[in-house]
Write an enzyme that holds these catalytic residues in place. Structure first.
Site, short mmCIF file in Angstrom:
data_model
loop_
_atom_site.label_atom_id
_atom_site.label_comp_id
_atom_site.label_asym_id
_atom_site.label_seq_id
_atom_site.Cartn_x
_atom_site.Cartn_y
_atom_site.Cartn_z
CE1 TYR A 154 -3.75 2.45 0.88
CE2 TYR A 154 -2.31 3.19 2.65
CZ TYR A 154 -3.44 3.36 1.87
OH TYR A 154 -4.25 4.45 2.07
CE LYS B 169 -3.64 5.08 -1.35
NZ LYS B 169 -4.69 5.59 -2.27
#
Length: 325
Positions: A177, A181
């Site tokens: 993640y 991002k």
């Protein structure tokens, strides 16, 4: 939605696509845009917190809520990490409302594991929905806006991407993640530089709010307060910034990253040169290490990775070895 759509609002006449708009931040953004007069394409697969399953219900509920309040909305159930799904966002906006002005890339899910336990499938799935799922809608919208500009109809177009504090600082247990991002920030910077000539502004937010991705992992922090106190982690607190960035009023603001949490907005300042040493010749390894330690004493201490102990300041080694000249 607490207020009816406004024909004279900040986004009156604009058409906005919001991905992942069935719940959480996406839902809050869609409702907030509609309240400011925008017509909204509500995109959501209706998947579970880990990306499993499909349901049209969440997107339909948000669209119905907008219409019930006097606004205009259509549902899009496309998979934004496919070319077909991403292009359908543009097609639905044009078919339903005749134009496209703003894209809010928000869809995503998490599959958290410590790095050594992270499966390749979990890495690929999170990269797919977050990073590819930003790239493809941006690509297809940008192609439309470029064609408009070349036809002499330069748009006042806006893209708001969704990064995270995990992408800016890192987050223990979220390597996939956080990497996705962080990639979204770089994608934002490149898109802003490339698309400005076509009337497109591209910015990113790093929000902190209560969503399905945070309410269990950070349960205590994200819990809603009682007694009518300000709900700092409500996703609706992030949406005003997103609406403004998605409006014509944000003229001149592009290539920026903003943190948004509760009542706080922060302009994030990214990588830039810090303390530097130039020998004018090749360094010997030990020499380079000695200089690095000196430079680190002058440099700012980086922010702590979420979930980790803040790094200690660099110290001199116990046995630095012989001097090198």
């Amino acid at each position: 939605m607490t207020s009816t759509a406004s024909a004279s609002g900040l986004c009156a006449g604009r058409v906005v696509v919001v991905t992942g708009a069935g719940r959480g931040l996406g839902r809050a953004h869609a409702l907030a845009f509609a309240a400011e007069g925008a017509r909204v394409v509500v995109n959501d697969l209706g998947a579970g917190p880990a990306g499993d399953g499909v349901s049209p219900g969440p997107a339909r509920q948000v669209a119905d809520e907008i219409v019930a309040a006097g606004g205009e909305a259509v549902v899009n159930g496309g998979d934004i990490a496919t070319a077909e799904g991403a292009s359908s966002l543009v097609a639905d906006a044009l078919e339903s409302f005749g134009r496209l002005d703003t894209v809010v890339n928000n869809a995503g899910f998490v599959r958290d594991r410590m790095l050594v336990n992270l499966d390749e499938d979990d890495w690929d799935a999170v990269m797919r929905v977050h990073l590819k799922g930003h790239f493809l809608p941006l690509k297809h919208a940008a192609a439309h806006w470029r064609a408009e500009a070349r036809a002499g109809r330069t748009p006042v177009a806006r893209v708001i991407n969704t990064s995270s504090g995990a992408g800016l600082l890192g987050s223990v247990g979220q390597a996939n993640y956080a990497a996705a991002k962080a990639g979204i920030v770089a994608l934002t910077l490149v898109a802003a530089a490339e698309l400005g000539r076509y009337g497109v502004q591209v910015n990113a937010i790093a929000p902190a709010a209560r969503t399905r991705m945070t309410e269990q992992t950070f349960a205590e922090t994200m819990a809603a307060p009682g007694g009518g106190a300000f709900d700092a982690m409500a996703p609706e607190n992030v949406s005003p910034l997103v609406v403004w960035l998605g409006s014509a009023a944000s003229e001149g603001v592009t290539g920026r990253v903003f943190e948004a949490e509760a009542g706080r907005i922060t302009v994030m300042e990214g990588w830039r040169p810090g303390p530097t040493a130039d020998r004018g010749a090749r360094w010997a390894p030990a020499q380079a290490g000695e200089e690095v330690r000196a430079l680190l004493k002058e440099a700012e201490t980086p922010g702590a990775v979420y979930g980790a102990t803040p790094p200690a300041p660099p110290t001199e080694p116990a046995n630095p070895g012989p001097a090198v000249t």
